[in-house]
Design an enzyme around this catalytic site. Structure first.
Site, PDB file in Angstrom:
ATOM      1  CE  LYS A  83      -4.196   1.009   2.249  1.00 39.63           C
ATOM      2  NZ  LYS A  83      -4.849   0.802   3.814  1.00 39.63           N
TER       3      LYS A  83
HETATM    4  C1  E4P Z   1      -8.184   1.409   4.149  1.00 36.97           C
HETATM    5  O1  E4P Z   1      -7.197   0.878   3.164  1.00 36.97           O
HETATM    6  C2  E4P Z   1      -7.942   2.663   4.798  1.00 36.97           C
HETATM    7  O2  E4P Z   1      -6.536   2.963   5.397  1.00 36.97           O
HETATM    8  C3  E4P Z   1      -8.959   2.983   5.774  1.00 36.97           C
HETATM    9  O3  E4P Z   1     -10.130   2.478   5.269  1.00 36.97           O
HETATM   10  C4  E4P Z   1      -8.801   4.536   6.182  1.00 36.97           C
HETATM   11  O4  E4P Z   1     -10.184   4.596   7.087  1.00 36.97           O
HETATM   12  P1  E4P Z   1     -10.477   5.749   7.800  1.00 36.97           P
HETATM   13  O5  E4P Z   1     -10.681   7.022   7.259  1.00 36.97           O
HETATM   14  O6  E4P Z   1     -11.303   5.318   8.932  1.00 36.97           O
HETATM   15  O7  E4P Z   1      -9.040   5.956   8.869  1.00 36.97           O
END
Ligand code: E4P
Length: 215
Positions: A83
């Site tokens: 990622k």
């Molecule tokens: C997933 O890949 C993201 O990092 C995550 O959904 C972020 O979510 P948040 O905005 O609730 O922190």
């Protein structure tokens, strides 16, 4: 639409895997900070719980650092997806990792144009953050709709992963928008399971069954 669990909590992942609905997992540094320990160990355990993609996020800000972290994560298990945040170095790192056969998930996408560029750079997953856009009075789902249309119209070899999911309605809307994947916390999945009429219906069936047994 595939359903990923948005967590680094191995126990929660095991629970959802047992439900038979788990297609993958997304982690990030914040989610990892909630469980602690060794990120490598956590990733190894998660990768053993699902054959689906498991996203592991880099924290380096420069291309070489992202590449080094990304190659390391990719060596932990074959289903790890690296990622990488949307940025100039991020695009360069995604392109290099793609050339090496390592899958990437472009994170922190807040516009369709960011997603288009990430797709061109070779990201296999595009993560628009729905909830964080809603938080600033925008319609986060618009980005999902636009990105899905762009990917489908141009036959791009990538998938739109609706992220930053805050409630069950987000999941329904992502599915209707044609998102290929949604990643949600276990609390949202539990909200999707629950319905007061289901619960009262189960209780009524049990009471009627018991009444016949006692007659
Ligand atoms: C997933 O890949 C993201 O990092 C995550 O959904 C972020 O979510 P948040 O905005 O609730 O922190």
């Amino acid at each position: 639409m595939k359903i990923f669990l948005d967590t680094a909590d191995v126990d929660d992942i095991a629970v959802v895997a047992r439900w038979g609905v788990l297609d993958g997992v997304t982690t990030n540094p914040t989610l990892f900070s909630k469980v602690g320990g060794s990120y490598d160990d956590v990733l190894r355990r998660i990768s053993g719980l699902t054959p689906g993609p498991v996203s592991a996020e880099v924290v380096a800000a420069d291309v070489e650092g992202m590449l080094s972290e990304g190659r390391h994560f990719a060596g932990i298990a074959p289903n790890i997806v690296v990622k990488i945040p949307m940025s100039e170095p991020g695009l360069a790192a995604m392109a290099r990792l793609k050339a090496e056969g390592i899958r990437t998930n472009c994170t922190l996408i807040f516009s369709a144009n960011q997603g288009l560029l990430a797709a061109k750079a070779g990201a296999s997953l595009l993560s628009p953050f729905v909830g964080r856009l809603d938080d600033i009075n925008e319609d986060g789902m618009d980005v999902v709709r636009e990105l899905v249309a762009i990917v489908e119209t141009h036959g791009l070899d990538t998938e739109v992963l609706a992220a930053s999911i805050r409630h069950p309605r987000h999941v329904t809307e992502a599915a209707l928008a044609g998102a290929h994947v949604v990643t949600a916390p276990i609390a949202v999945l539990r909200q999707m399971i629950a319905h007061p009429l289901t619960e009262s219906g189960i209780e009524k069936f049990r009471q009627d069954w018991d009444a016949v047994q006692g007659a």
